[in-house]
Design a protein around this motif. Structure first.
Motif, PDB file in Angstrom:
ATOM      1  N   LYS A  40      40.384  52.080  39.058  1.00 29.21           N
ATOM      2  CA  LYS A  40      40.876  51.209  39.948  1.00 29.21           C
ATOM      3  C   LYS A  40      41.772  51.653  40.855  1.00 29.21           C
ATOM      4  CE  LYS A  40      39.785  47.884  36.202  1.00 29.21           C
ATOM      5  NZ  LYS A  40      40.362  46.605  35.350  1.00 29.21           N
ATOM      6  N   THR A  41      41.465  52.126  42.249  1.00 29.15           N
ATOM      7  CA  THR A  41      42.500  52.121  43.397  1.00 29.15           C
ATOM      8  C   THR A  41      43.728  53.136  42.802  1.00 29.15           C
ATOM      9  OG1 THR A  41      41.826  49.816  43.853  1.00 29.15           O
ATOM     10  CG2 THR A  41      43.422  50.954  45.410  1.00 29.15           C
TER      11      THR A  41
ATOM     12  N   GLN B 252      33.343  49.115  36.433  1.00 29.16           N
ATOM     13  CA  GLN B 252      34.535  49.965  37.100  1.00 29.16           C
ATOM     14  C   GLN B 252      35.724  50.670  36.023  1.00 29.16           C
ATOM     15  OE1 GLN B 252      36.513  47.878  40.084  1.00 29.16           O
ATOM     16  NE2 GLN B 252      37.561  49.814  40.998  1.00 29.16           N
TER      17      GLN B 252
ATOM     18  N   ASN C 233      38.205  54.812  43.578  1.00 23.86           N
ATOM     19  CA  ASN C 233      37.373  53.963  42.403  1.00 23.86           C
ATOM     20  C   ASN C 233      36.256  54.777  41.796  1.00 23.86           C
ATOM     21  OD1 ASN C 233      38.914  51.435  42.948  1.00 23.86           O
ATOM     22  ND2 ASN C 233      38.169  51.873  45.080  1.00 23.86           N
TER      23      ASN C 233
ATOM     24  N   THR D 144      43.856  51.989  35.752  1.00 26.25           N
ATOM     25  CA  THR D 144      44.815  51.754  36.854  1.00 26.25           C
ATOM     26  C   THR D 144      45.967  52.849  36.577  1.00 26.25           C
ATOM     27  OG1 THR D 144      46.390  50.353  35.767  1.00 26.25           O
ATOM     28  CG2 THR D 144      44.327  49.464  37.263  1.00 26.25           C
TER      29      THR D 144
END
Length: 263
Positions: free
Chosen positions: A32-33, A29, A22, A235
């Motif tokens: 994300k992951t 942000q 992250n 993402t």
């Protein structure tokens, strides 16, 4: 724990691995992951619309985000199994091992020779001028530039054409014997002929270095890469074999982007 799909894609000789990464800029942000592996055998392309996070994620791989005051990176990123964000990691040495080529060619205001020699000199890779001469020639040859500049090594690097400047920057990155080369849209400022030379160079460097390229040009991704990662809104939507991503994507968002519905 890797999913079955991630396990199938995981290369046997992963050079770098990211797990659950992250990235934050202040409260925002940006990534994300994200989990992904980069290996030595395949060029990996990051694609996606502007602002999707692909360049931000690329910069986590050699800690370029450290230069942004409010940036914060969470998760694990390893190089040969070693955590690159560990307090013991020497960031200068890391950036020698994981080189970066930027969107706009940025040669130093020095001679062609000194552009290449700068890194090896800083890192103590040559003890005599003859050794440095060998490094400079080898690096320029690998960058596909030697035959064009061998008779004017003491001319300014900034006097070269845009495409030559970008190859000089690639040669400068190669000169410190990196293991990974990150390229952030290296052809976006170049004409088609210069772009073709950079793409040919990427093919020639494949296997010698782990290479990651960020590109807006999907045709370029299809030409130069064997693995493609599609980013959208921070993402990692889909990661797979390049030919599969472009001909049979699994995610609707990937299909919509590739067919031009947005981006």
């Amino acid at each position: 724990m890797l999913t079955d799909e991630q396990q199938a894609l995981k290369p046997n000789n992963a050079k770098m691995s990211a797990r659950d990464v992250n990235v934050f800029y202040g409260a925002k942000q940006a990534i994300k992951t994200v989990s992904i592996d980069v290996d030595m055998d395949n060029v990996t392309a990051f694609i996606g619309p502007s602002g999707c996070g692909k360049s931000t994620f690329l910069r986590t791989l050699n800690r370029m985000n450290d230069t942004v005051a409010n940036a914060r990176v969470e998760g694990d990123i390893t190089l040969d199994g070693e955590n690159i964000y560990a307090p013991s990691m020497d960031v200068v040495q890391l950036r020698a091992r994981v080189g970066m080529v930027f969107q706009k060619p940025n040669p130093f205001p020095k001679s062609i020779y000194e552009n290449i020699a700068y890194g090896p000199r800083i890192h103590g890779l040559a003890s005599a001028k003859a050794d440095m001469d060998v490094i400079v020639e080898k690096s320029l040859r690998r960058a596909g530039l030697w035959d064009e500049v061998k008779d004017r090594l003491h001319d300014s690097g900034t006097a070269l054409s845009g495409g030559q400047q970008q190859r000089l920057c690639i040669g400068r990155a190669i000169a410190v014997e990196p293991e990974v080369i990150l390229m952030d849209e290296p052809c976006s400022a170049l004409d088609p002929i210069a772009t073709a030379k950079i793409e040919e160079l990427i093919h020639e460097l494949r296997g010698r270095y782990a290479i990651v390229i960020v590109t807006h040009n999907m045709q370029q991704a299809a030409r130069v890469s064997q693995r493609t990662a599609f980013f959208h809104l921070g993402t990692l939507v889909e990661y797979g074999v390049t030919s599969d991503i472009f001909t049979n994507p699994k995610a609707d968002r990937t299909r919509d982007y590739i067919t031009g519905r947005y981006g």
